[in-house]
Motif scaffolding. Sequence first.
Motif, short mmCIF file in Angstrom:
data_model
loop_
_atom_site.label_atom_id
_atom_site.label_comp_id
_atom_site.label_asym_id
_atom_site.label_seq_id
_atom_site.Cartn_x
_atom_site.Cartn_y
_atom_site.Cartn_z
N HIS A 111 0.82 -1.22 0.00
CA HIS A 111 0.00 0.00 0.00
C HIS A 111 0.85 1.27 0.00
O HIS A 111 0.33 2.35 0.26
N CYS A 117 -7.64 0.74 -4.75
CA CYS A 117 -7.12 -0.43 -4.02
C CYS A 117 -8.23 -1.01 -3.13
O CYS A 117 -9.19 -0.32 -2.80
N CYS A 127 -8.06 -1.38 -0.15
CA CYS A 127 -8.06 -0.64 1.12
C CYS A 127 -8.90 0.63 1.03
O CYS A 127 -9.10 1.31 2.03
N CYS A 144 -2.19 2.88 -4.54
CA CYS A 144 -1.32 1.95 -3.80
C CYS A 144 -0.52 1.12 -4.83
O CYS A 144 -1.06 0.74 -5.88
#
Length: 413
Positions: free
Chosen positions: A255, A269, A271, A276
Motif C-alpha cells: 500500500h 485499491c 483498502c 497503492c
Amino acid sequence: MRALPTPVVPRLDGPSGDGRRTPTASVVLRSILDNGPIARSTVARLTGLSAAAVSRQYADLAELGLVRERPARTPRSSVGRPHVPVDIDTRRHLVCGVHIALLHCTYVLTDLRGRVLAEQRIPHRDPGPEAVLADIEATIAAFLDEHAGSRRPLGVGVATGGWVDPAHGTVVRHTQLGWSDVAIRDVLEARLGLPVRVESHSRALARAEQLIGVHRERARKSLVHLFVGNVVDAALATGGAVHHGPRSAAGDVGHLPVGSGSLLGPTVCGCGRTGCVQATVADRAVARHATMAGLLPRPVFADLLTALETGDRDVRMLFRDRARLVGRAVALLLDVINPEVLVVTEAGVVRDPDLLAELRGEVAERSHVCTDPERTVVASSFGSRALGVAAGSIMLDATYARPLDLRPQPART
Ligand SMILES: [Zn+2]
C-alpha cells in the motif's frame, strides 16, 4: 484448515546436540561455498579458525557428503604435500523448492550451490489449500522419482506471497489465494517424510541473494528485496539476518503510495485508497490494462510477457510505465532504510536491462538519499527462475546454517 499447535522454535534451528561446533561448521561450509575450490589453509586464513579446527570441521562435513576434495593442480615436481583444494559436493544431495503462486505452483530441484537441476510449473486445479497441498505432495514424489537420480533430498522449501510465519510453518494470510492459517509445514512433513520449511517468497528471495546471489557480499551487510508480481512485498535484512518482526509481518509494502503512471492507474485499491503500488502494478492489473487497451485478447500476464519478449513496442511501453511506478516505491524504501543494495524481482526488469534503467531513472529523480542507483538498485540474481530458486534456497539456507543437523540423530530414550 487450522494451524496445528507447533513449537515456537523452528526445529531445524533447535539444539543440534553439538551446539559448540555447529556454528563453526557453518562458517567453514559457507567459506567453501563462497570461495571453493579452495585450500583448507586458505579457509583457515579467511575465517580466522585454526588449521586443526578447519580440518576437523571439514572431516565432519565430508562425512555428511557436503564437501569433497578436488583434484590438485599442483605440478608433480613440486616438493612437499600439495594443497588439495576442497569444494562443495554437488553430487550427493539436492533440495526441492515449491513456489505457490496465485494460479500455479513452480517446482525446482537444485544442487547445494543452488543450480537448477529440474523445473516444472503446474497450474492449480483448485486454489483451495487442501487441493494445493494434495497436489504438492503428489507432484514432489513424482518429481523426485523422475529427476533426483542418486542424489538424496535434504528437504523441501515452500515459498509464497502474503503473510507467512516461518517459525510455525504457516501461511497466516494470503488475501488473493483466500488462505488463512494454513499449516503447510506440518501437513507436508507428515505426508512427505522430509523436512519442510516455509517462508515468504520475498524473504526467501532475500536469503537467496545473501547466500548465493551475485551481490552477496553487499547483500549480507544490508539488503532490501522488493518483489513485484501479483503480490508486491518486501524483505529487509541487516547484519546478515532477515527481519521478521512480531508474527513475521514485516515487509507488507503493497500500500505504499505511488500515484498513477502515464498508462497505469489511477487504480482503486482494496483498502479504499487510490494509487497503492500493489493495486496499480500487480501482474493482474497490468494484464487487465493491456486487454482494455486492445494489446491482448485476454488478460493473461504470461501472454503479456511473451509479447514483451517478442519485442511488442506497446507492451514494452506498458512495462516501462510499470518500472517507473515501481521505481517510486523503490525510492521510498531507499530513503527509509538506506541499504547497501536493493534487489528488484519483477518480470520486466529481470528480462530487459533497459527496463531496469527506467526504474533507476525514477529512483534518481525521487530518492533523497540514493546517489548511485546503478550500484544500489539491481535486478534479481536468478532471472526468470527467481521464485523457484528462492523456494529451494529456504532449505539450502537451513543446511548452511546448521550443517551438522544432517547427522543421524541418536535414538531417544
Ligand atoms: Zn491500498
